[in-house]
Scaffold this motif. Structure first.
Motif, PDB file in Angstrom:
ATOM      1  N   ILE A 201       4.749  -0.793  -8.356  1.00  0.00           N
ATOM      2  CA  ILE A 201       5.466  -1.003  -7.089  1.00  0.00           C
ATOM      3  C   ILE A 201       4.497  -1.154  -5.911  1.00  0.00           C
ATOM      4  N   ALA A 202       3.214  -0.819  -6.139  1.00  0.00           N
ATOM      5  CA  ALA A 202       2.203  -0.993  -5.086  1.00  0.00           C
ATOM      6  C   ALA A 202       0.935  -1.574  -5.700  1.00  0.00           C
TER       7      ALA A 202
ATOM      8  N   LEU B 180       1.086   7.079  -9.002  1.00  0.00           N
ATOM      9  CA  LEU B 180       2.149   6.550  -9.865  1.00  0.00           C
ATOM     10  C   LEU B 180       2.642   5.190  -9.380  1.00  0.00           C
ATOM     11  N   SER B 181       2.550   4.956  -8.073  1.00  0.00           N
ATOM     12  CA  SER B 181       3.050   3.693  -7.515  1.00  0.00           C
ATOM     13  C   SER B 181       2.294   2.494  -8.067  1.00  0.00           C
ATOM     14  N   VAL B 182       0.999   2.660  -8.293  1.00  0.00           N
ATOM     15  CA  VAL B 182       0.198   1.558  -8.831  1.00  0.00           C
ATOM     16  C   VAL B 182       0.405   1.435 -10.338  1.00  0.00           C
ATOM     17  N   VAL B 183       0.488   2.580 -10.995  1.00  0.00           N
ATOM     18  CA  VAL B 183       0.716   2.589 -12.447  1.00  0.00           C
ATOM     19  C   VAL B 183       2.031   1.885 -12.790  1.00  0.00           C
TER      20      VAL B 183
ATOM     21  N   ILE C  16       0.850  -1.189   0.000  1.00  0.00           N
ATOM     22  CA  ILE C  16       0.000   0.000   0.000  1.00  0.00           C
ATOM     23  C   ILE C  16       0.884   1.237   0.000  1.00  0.00           C
ATOM     24  N   ALA C  17       0.787   2.066  -1.029  1.00  0.00           N
ATOM     25  CA  ALA C  17       1.565   3.301  -1.107  1.00  0.00           C
ATOM     26  C   ALA C  17       0.743   4.460  -0.543  1.00  0.00           C
ATOM     27  N   THR C  18       1.407   5.340   0.228  1.00  0.00           N
ATOM     28  CA  THR C  18       0.673   6.438   0.851  1.00  0.00           C
ATOM     29  C   THR C  18       1.606   7.506   1.391  1.00  0.00           C
ATOM     30  N   LYS C  19       1.072   8.720   1.532  1.00  0.00           N
ATOM     31  CA  LYS C  19       1.766   9.784   2.259  1.00  0.00           C
ATOM     32  C   LYS C  19       1.421   9.699   3.738  1.00  0.00           C
ATOM     33  N   TYR C  20       0.509   8.808   4.092  1.00  0.00           N
ATOM     34  CA  TYR C  20      -0.036   8.729   5.450  1.00  0.00           C
ATOM     35  C   TYR C  20       0.190   7.329   6.053  1.00  0.00           C
ATOM     36  N   PRO C  21       1.448   6.944   6.288  1.00  0.00           N
ATOM     37  CA  PRO C  21       1.722   5.581   6.772  1.00  0.00           C
ATOM     38  C   PRO C  21       1.080   5.263   8.119  1.00  0.00           C
ATOM     39  N   ARG C  22       1.034   6.231   9.009  1.00  0.00           N
ATOM     40  CA  ARG C  22       0.449   5.988  10.326  1.00  0.00           C
ATOM     41  C   ARG C  22      -1.039   5.666  10.226  1.00  0.00           C
ATOM     42  N   ILE C  23      -1.767   6.478   9.464  1.00  0.00           N
ATOM     43  CA  ILE C  23      -3.204   6.255   9.297  1.00  0.00           C
ATOM     44  C   ILE C  23      -3.465   4.953   8.552  1.00  0.00           C
ATOM     45  N   ALA C  24      -2.706   4.714   7.479  1.00  0.00           N
ATOM     46  CA  ALA C  24      -2.906   3.503   6.680  1.00  0.00           C
ATOM     47  C   ALA C  24      -2.637   2.250   7.511  1.00  0.00           C
ATOM     48  N   ARG C  25      -1.540   2.268   8.264  1.00  0.00           N
ATOM     49  CA  ARG C  25      -1.192   1.109   9.087  1.00  0.00           C
ATOM     50  C   ARG C  25      -2.272   0.836  10.136  1.00  0.00           C
TER      51      ARG C  25
ATOM     52  N   ILE D 103       3.483  -1.232   3.991  1.00  0.00           N
ATOM     53  CA  ILE D 103       3.250   0.187   3.718  1.00  0.00           C
ATOM     54  C   ILE D 103       4.478   0.784   3.040  1.00  0.00           C
ATOM     55  N   ILE D 104       4.255   1.443   1.902  1.00  0.00           N
ATOM     56  CA  ILE D 104       5.325   2.136   1.189  1.00  0.00           C
ATOM     57  C   ILE D 104       5.073   3.636   1.330  1.00  0.00           C
TER      58      ILE D 104
END
Length: 202
Positions: free
Chosen positions: A142-143, A136-139, A106-115, A127-128
């Motif tokens: 890499i995620a 772009l990570s999914v395209v 899972i790619a995100t700018k919000y690792p704490r919330i995502a985790r 978490i990436i």
């Protein structure tokens, strides 16, 4: 009283809202980060809660940033702008429920919330952490999915992604430094009351 405001989409509405409440604030000019009178500071959205926690009296930031940072600040008021949501999104041809994403990246700018979100589902993901366009990570492969802010969904659609699940609603919040609340009690309380009146249209 010193204010720190977020650069970008929240800056204009924040300044306008404070002015409606009767504050005569002059923003920094050009590429400057501090106003001429030293009362208004411009910072990256993710840094606003940190500045408030460590000494700036008042700030305005999105609830997404406040939640992610976990900064020790007072939040006396939710403001009626900056509305959007944080969601899980993934390629439209591979949609599955978040509860079935065990082992996903899972790619995100919000690792704490995502985790925290995936842990609440009992799902183990990798978490990436990214700082730029997470789509772009999914395209690029890499995620498998992303956790990000969604307003209209147009950026997702442009990159072949769809919203799968909303994690939380997001809006702008008024942040107050804990020491300032004690030292400038009357001034801060008056500001909160004025902003509340603007919000409620009274």
């Amino acid at each position: 009283m010193r204010f720190v405001l977020a650069k970008g989409r929240l800056f204009g509405p924040s300044l306008e809202y404070l002015r409606k409440a009767g504050l005569q604030l002059s923003p920094p000019g050009g590429r400057e980060l501090v106003s001429a009178d030293g009362k208004v500071f411009l910072a990256r959205a993710f840094d606003v809660p940190v500045y408030v926690e460590h000494g700036i009296d008042v700030g305005i930031a999105g609830s997404d940033v406040v939640e992610e940072r976990g900064s020790d600040v007072l939040v006396p008021l939710e403001l009626p702008f900056g509305k959007c949501r944080m969601s899980v999104a993934m390629p439209k041809e591979r949609v599955i429920e978040p509860g079935e994403m065990d082992g996903f990246r899972i790619a995100t700018k919000y690792p704490r919330i995502a985790r925290s979100y995936f842990e609440s589902l009992g799902v183990d993901v990798e978490i990436i952490k990214l700082n730029g366009s997470v789509e772009l990570s999914v395209v690029t492969g890499i995620a498998d999915a992303i956790v990000d802010i969604v307003e209209t969904g147009s950026t997702l659609r442009a990159n072949g992604l769809v919203e799968v699940e909303k994690i939380m609603d997001v809006s702008a919040l008024l942040l107050v430094n804990r020491i300032a609340q004690k030292v400038r009690f009357e001034e801060i309380n008056d500001l909160v009351k004025r902003l509340r009146r603007v919000r409620d249209g009274s």
